[in-house]
Design an enzyme around this catalytic site. Sequence first.
Site, PDB file in Angstrom:
ATOM      1  N   ASP A  33      44.424  44.789  35.613  1.00  0.00           N
ATOM      2  CA  ASP A  33      45.841  45.026  35.371  1.00  0.00           C
ATOM      3  C   ASP A  33      46.467  43.880  34.578  1.00  0.00           C
ATOM      4  O   ASP A  33      46.119  42.718  34.785  1.00  0.00           O
ATOM      5  CB  ASP A  33      46.561  45.179  36.723  1.00  0.00           C
ATOM      6  CG  ASP A  33      47.957  45.766  36.581  1.00  0.00           C
ATOM      7  OD1 ASP A  33      48.264  46.307  35.507  1.00  0.00           O
ATOM      8  OD2 ASP A  33      48.724  45.679  37.548  1.00  0.00           O
TER       9      ASP A  33
ATOM     10  N   HIS B 234      45.170  45.259  25.159  1.00  0.00           N
ATOM     11  CA  HIS B 234      43.951  45.951  25.583  1.00  0.00           C
ATOM     12  C   HIS B 234      42.716  45.325  24.931  1.00  0.00           C
ATOM     13  O   HIS B 234      41.666  45.209  25.576  1.00  0.00           O
ATOM     14  CB  HIS B 234      44.038  47.436  25.228  1.00  0.00           C
ATOM     15  CG  HIS B 234      45.087  48.177  26.005  1.00  0.00           C
ATOM     16  ND1 HIS B 234      45.184  48.105  27.378  1.00  0.00           N
ATOM     17  CD2 HIS B 234      46.086  49.010  25.594  1.00  0.00           C
ATOM     18  CE1 HIS B 234      46.194  48.858  27.784  1.00  0.00           C
ATOM     19  NE2 HIS B 234      46.763  49.408  26.725  1.00  0.00           N
TER      20      HIS B 234
ATOM     21  N   LEU C 206      22.014  44.883  36.580  1.00  0.00           N
ATOM     22  CA  LEU C 206      23.388  45.143  36.997  1.00  0.00           C
ATOM     23  C   LEU C 206      23.726  46.601  36.735  1.00  0.00           C
ATOM     24  O   LEU C 206      23.435  47.113  35.653  1.00  0.00           O
ATOM     25  CB  LEU C 206      24.365  44.251  36.225  1.00  0.00           C
ATOM     26  CG  LEU C 206      25.863  44.562  36.383  1.00  0.00           C
ATOM     27  CD1 LEU C 206      26.335  44.248  37.808  1.00  0.00           C
ATOM     28  CD2 LEU C 206      26.703  43.792  35.364  1.00  0.00           C
TER      29      LEU C 206
END
Length: 259
Positions: free
Chosen positions: A33, A50, A144
């Site tokens: 956020d 962004h 991962l």
Amino acid sequence: MVSRQELEALSEEELKAMLDKDRMPKHVAIIMDGNRRWAKQRGLPILQGHRAGSRATRQVVEACVELGIPILTLYAFSTENWRRPPLEVQALLHLIEVTLKRERDELNANGVRVRHIGSTEGLPESLVRTLKETEEMTRDNSTLLLNIAINYGGRNELVRAVHSIAQKIKSGLLKPEDIDESIISAHLDTNGLPDPDLLIRTGNEWRISNFLLWQIAYTELYVTPTLWPDFNKREFLLALIDFQRRERRFGGISHVTAR
């Protein structure tokens, strides 16, 4: 115990040395956020926020690989994000697609498996194709597991799970009395994965925002005022240190003794 102020004065290597490798979270989830606020504070277009956020994402993925954290789930685009201005939505989804195409060769080389969670309904065909190509490219990797939540909402996920269970009951594959927590979990997007140990939210907002509602029943929460574009490996290490100081009781006795 080292205070937060003292931790802030330590180098990245010193922070890393404080971590107990045997008590690392197996699954970290992050609500990323603050991209829009970061851009507005600097008088920049929202898309620049962004883009800056995508650089933070790269640092956290690298940190997880380096520290041996096996699962990372990132909240990239929620079902509620469709309410934003259409041009911003279009630009954000395009940025996700471009970033995936740019990064996936390196992710693959580093043993990262990419998986999309959420619904593909309404997403641009090119993004859906890129997600499928990336999943296929990285499917055999095991260093991962990177879950990217795009067009994801916890309530929507539960609705889709209920629909799937109902169809199995209708077809005779499942009986109503068979339904328990394990059946519900098996029909979620995170089927087969352990629930998150740690949920990080940047931007100082104390909300879950419809993220992994079923899965975070006993997840440790960590909220930082740092906006996502400013979140880096150092901030991630601070979150992990905080996590390792927690007592995890899961409604019962302590599973970890705080230092």
